[in-house]
Design a protein around this motif. Sequence first.
Motif, PDB file in Angstrom:
ATOM      1  N   SER A   1       0.829  -1.206   0.000  1.00  0.00           N
ATOM      2  CA  SER A   1       0.000   0.000   0.000  1.00  0.00           C
ATOM      3  C   SER A   1       0.862   1.254   0.000  1.00  0.00           C
ATOM      4  O   SER A   1       0.571   2.223  -0.717  1.00  0.00           O
ATOM      5  CB  SER A   1      -0.928  -0.001   1.215  1.00  0.00           C
ATOM      6  N   ASP A   2       1.919   1.249   0.802  1.00  0.00           N
ATOM      7  CA  ASP A   2       2.820   2.400   0.831  1.00  0.00           C
ATOM      8  C   ASP A   2       3.460   2.609  -0.543  1.00  0.00           C
ATOM      9  O   ASP A   2       3.622   3.750  -0.992  1.00  0.00           O
ATOM     10  CB  ASP A   2       3.910   2.201   1.880  1.00  0.00           C
ATOM     11  N   MET A   3       3.832   1.523  -1.203  1.00  0.00           N
ATOM     12  CA  MET A   3       4.432   1.629  -2.533  1.00  0.00           C
ATOM     13  C   MET A   3       3.446   2.233  -3.530  1.00  0.00           C
ATOM     14  O   MET A   3       3.782   3.143  -4.288  1.00  0.00           O
ATOM     15  CB  MET A   3       4.888   0.255  -3.020  1.00  0.00           C
ATOM     16  N   LEU A   4       2.208   1.764  -3.506  1.00  0.00           N
ATOM     17  CA  LEU A   4       1.211   2.270  -4.449  1.00  0.00           C
ATOM     18  C   LEU A   4       0.827   3.723  -4.161  1.00  0.00           C
ATOM     19  O   LEU A   4       0.436   4.458  -5.077  1.00  0.00           O
ATOM     20  CB  LEU A   4      -0.032   1.382  -4.420  1.00  0.00           C
ATOM     21  N   SER A   5       0.935   4.134  -2.912  1.00  0.00           N
ATOM     22  CA  SER A   5       0.594   5.527  -2.585  1.00  0.00           C
ATOM     23  C   SER A   5       1.548   6.510  -3.255  1.00  0.00           C
ATOM     24  O   SER A   5       1.205   7.691  -3.430  1.00  0.00           O
ATOM     25  CB  SER A   5       0.594   5.741  -1.072  1.00  0.00           C
ATOM     26  N   GLU A   6       2.731   6.045  -3.674  1.00  0.00           N
ATOM     27  CA  GLU A   6       3.676   6.913  -4.366  1.00  0.00           C
ATOM     28  C   GLU A   6       3.110   7.418  -5.694  1.00  0.00           C
ATOM     29  O   GLU A   6       3.548   8.441  -6.220  1.00  0.00           O
ATOM     30  CB  GLU A   6       4.989   6.154  -4.637  1.00  0.00           C
ATOM     31  N   LEU A   7       2.104   6.715  -6.230  1.00  0.00           N
ATOM     32  CA  LEU A   7       1.508   7.116  -7.505  1.00  0.00           C
ATOM     33  C   LEU A   7       0.496   8.246  -7.361  1.00  0.00           C
ATOM     34  O   LEU A   7       0.115   8.863  -8.355  1.00  0.00           O
ATOM     35  CB  LEU A   7       0.843   5.901  -8.168  1.00  0.00           C
ATOM     36  N   ARG A   8       0.015   8.487  -6.147  1.00  0.00           N
ATOM     37  CA  ARG A   8      -0.925   9.576  -5.885  1.00  0.00           C
ATOM     38  C   ARG A   8      -2.116   9.524  -6.848  1.00  0.00           C
ATOM     39  O   ARG A   8      -2.483  10.499  -7.480  1.00  0.00           O
ATOM     40  CB  ARG A   8      -0.222  10.938  -5.987  1.00  0.00           C
ATOM     41  N   ASP A   9      -2.735   8.368  -6.919  1.00  0.00           N
ATOM     42  CA  ASP A   9      -3.780   8.110  -7.911  1.00  0.00           C
ATOM     43  C   ASP A   9      -5.004   7.521  -7.220  1.00  0.00           C
ATOM     44  O   ASP A   9      -4.937   6.434  -6.636  1.00  0.00           O
ATOM     45  CB  ASP A   9      -3.239   7.139  -8.971  1.00  0.00           C
ATOM     46  N   GLY A  10      -6.138   8.228  -7.291  1.00  0.00           N
ATOM     47  CA  GLY A  10      -7.358   7.758  -6.655  1.00  0.00           C
ATOM     48  C   GLY A  10      -7.967   6.539  -7.298  1.00  0.00           C
ATOM     49  O   GLY A  10      -8.864   5.916  -6.718  1.00  0.00           O
ATOM     50  N   HIS A  11      -7.517   6.178  -8.504  1.00  0.00           N
ATOM     51  CA  HIS A  11      -8.008   4.972  -9.163  1.00  0.00           C
ATOM     52  C   HIS A  11      -7.177   3.735  -8.821  1.00  0.00           C
ATOM     53  O   HIS A  11      -7.459   2.645  -9.319  1.00  0.00           O
ATOM     54  CB  HIS A  11      -8.005   5.140 -10.686  1.00  0.00           C
ATOM     55  N   VAL A  12      -6.149   3.899  -8.004  1.00  0.00           N
ATOM     56  CA  VAL A  12      -5.292   2.771  -7.612  1.00  0.00           C
ATOM     57  C   VAL A  12      -5.801   2.188  -6.303  1.00  0.00           C
ATOM     58  O   VAL A  12      -5.878   2.880  -5.291  1.00  0.00           O
ATOM     59  CB  VAL A  12      -3.826   3.220  -7.474  1.00  0.00           C
ATOM     60  N   ASN A  13      -6.159   0.916  -6.348  1.00  0.00           N
ATOM     61  CA  ASN A  13      -6.668   0.214  -5.162  1.00  0.00           C
ATOM     62  C   ASN A  13      -5.971  -1.127  -5.024  1.00  0.00           C
ATOM     63  O   ASN A  13      -5.582  -1.754  -6.008  1.00  0.00           O
ATOM     64  CB  ASN A  13      -8.177  -0.058  -5.262  1.00  0.00           C
ATOM     65  N   LEU A  14      -5.847  -1.570  -3.767  1.00  0.00           N
ATOM     66  CA  LEU A  14      -5.394  -2.923  -3.453  1.00  0.00           C
ATOM     67  C   LEU A  14      -6.363  -3.465  -2.408  1.00  0.00           C
ATOM     68  O   LEU A  14      -6.575  -2.841  -1.367  1.00  0.00           O
ATOM     69  CB  LEU A  14      -3.961  -2.901  -2.895  1.00  0.00           C
ATOM     70  N   SER A  15      -6.966  -4.608  -2.683  1.00  0.00           N
ATOM     71  CA  SER A  15      -7.986  -5.142  -1.765  1.00  0.00           C
ATOM     72  C   SER A  15      -7.673  -6.588  -1.408  1.00  0.00           C
ATOM     73  O   SER A  15      -7.282  -7.390  -2.258  1.00  0.00           O
ATOM     74  CB  SER A  15      -9.380  -5.043  -2.397  1.00  0.00           C
ATOM     75  N   SER A  16      -7.830  -6.884  -0.128  1.00  0.00           N
ATOM     76  CA  SER A  16      -7.628  -8.233   0.392  1.00  0.00           C
ATOM     77  C   SER A  16      -8.845  -8.613   1.214  1.00  0.00           C
ATOM     78  O   SER A  16      -9.807  -7.853   1.317  1.00  0.00           O
ATOM     79  CB  SER A  16      -6.369  -8.275   1.270  1.00  0.00           C
ATOM     80  N   TRP A  17      -8.796  -9.804   1.822  1.00  0.00           N
ATOM     81  CA  TRP A  17      -9.910 -10.220   2.673  1.00  0.00           C
ATOM     82  C   TRP A  17      -9.918  -9.506   4.014  1.00  0.00           C
ATOM     83  O   TRP A  17     -10.882  -9.586   4.759  1.00  0.00           O
ATOM     84  CB  TRP A  17      -9.879 -11.739   2.893  1.00  0.00           C
ATOM     85  N   PHE A  18      -8.856  -8.738   4.315  1.00  0.00           N
ATOM     86  CA  PHE A  18      -8.770  -8.078   5.621  1.00  0.00           C
ATOM     87  C   PHE A  18      -8.605  -6.568   5.546  1.00  0.00           C
ATOM     88  O   PHE A  18      -8.696  -5.881   6.558  1.00  0.00           O
ATOM     89  CB  PHE A  18      -7.619  -8.668   6.445  1.00  0.00           C
ATOM     90  N   ASN A  19      -8.397  -6.016   4.334  1.00  0.00           N
ATOM     91  CA  ASN A  19      -8.193  -4.573   4.235  1.00  0.00           C
ATOM     92  C   ASN A  19      -8.303  -4.136   2.774  1.00  0.00           C
ATOM     93  O   ASN A  19      -8.161  -4.946   1.853  1.00  0.00           O
ATOM     94  CB  ASN A  19      -6.819  -4.184   4.782  1.00  0.00           C
ATOM     95  N   THR A  20      -8.567  -2.842   2.592  1.00  0.00           N
ATOM     96  CA  THR A  20      -8.573  -2.244   1.254  1.00  0.00           C
ATOM     97  C   THR A  20      -7.786  -0.945   1.297  1.00  0.00           C
ATOM     98  O   THR A  20      -7.986  -0.117   2.186  1.00  0.00           O
ATOM     99  CB  THR A  20     -10.007  -1.958   0.776  1.00  0.00           C
TER     100      THR A  20
END
Length: 341
Positions: free
Chosen positions: A80-99
């Motif tokens: 999640s920290d890595m993907l936040s570097e893109l600063r993009d509201g269309h970028v999501n990562l979802s699991s069974w315990f968090n999104t």
Amino acid sequence: MKKSLTALAAAICLLFAAGCHEIEEYPNTYMGNFDQLWQLFDEHYCFFEEKGVDWDSIYAQYRPRALNCRSTQELFGVCSDMLSELRDGHVNLSSWFNTFYYRAWWSDYPQNFNERVLQENYLYFNYDQLGPITFAILPSNIGYIRISSFDSGIGEGNMNAILAKLIRTRGLIIDIRDNGGGSMTNIETIARRFMHGRTLAYSIRHKDGKGHNDFSEPYDVYFEPQADFLLWLNKPVALLTNRSTFSAANVFAAVLKECPQVTVIGARTGGGGGMPLSYELPFGWGVRMSAAPIHDARGNCIENGVDPTPGYEVNFTDEDSAAGRDPILDTAVNFIETNGF
């Protein structure tokens, strides 16, 4: 050759085309999932240049952290920290315990909208409603339409009924503040009622290779005008935007801004100028990213938002809310009073 497509046909075409090249499979281990996530973005994400992100450097920065993870929850946090570097509201990562999704695209900016102030001091809790659309006639005989979302369908009959009720007003205010997007088909249904002729609305490209700059030629999307409401071509239209205007609503703002009778009032939109696609990691985690960039009719990328018309940037303070004022709406009312019939 440039192609003329409806918005829906273009979106479907690009969804298939953008995912056509082969995706390498990684082992279902902590590092296999991390490496596949990084690789998916490396080959399919479309806004590295616009974001100013060196993705190789990001890999070098975050891979050591991933190597030290001892639980899936910890790995999810690193990813999640890595993907936040893109600063993009269309970028999501979802699991069974968090999104994970990136919130700072709107949270770091003024809201510039207060539903209670609008309802109590401008609409007086007296309005009509069709799905996500609120509409009324304001004092000074000004038409007002609020579109809170594009998530549900907005039919041709809905728009005919709304605009028929407002047709004798001096001008029209369309309020899309806090509209987070939804269906792209709603853009055409509404926007073509304000167009003078067949109009280039926007263009879309898709990734056609693994390189960061491997894109197809643009597909041009044209809208045909809705002839029943030609009177709106001669009346002033104010479009109200804020930072929480995102995704399909962001595209709508870009499209309507090109209509000569439309003035955009408020704050820069939140962006979201890419068609999103979804993938799955070996863990079963869902991945969503911007994969097909959208450009406005002038060829400008709209990922980082659409600006108000020059001279019409307006903000909305806490003091304004406390006093029951909406400066963005007030500016629009004054604009219609000055320029309307």
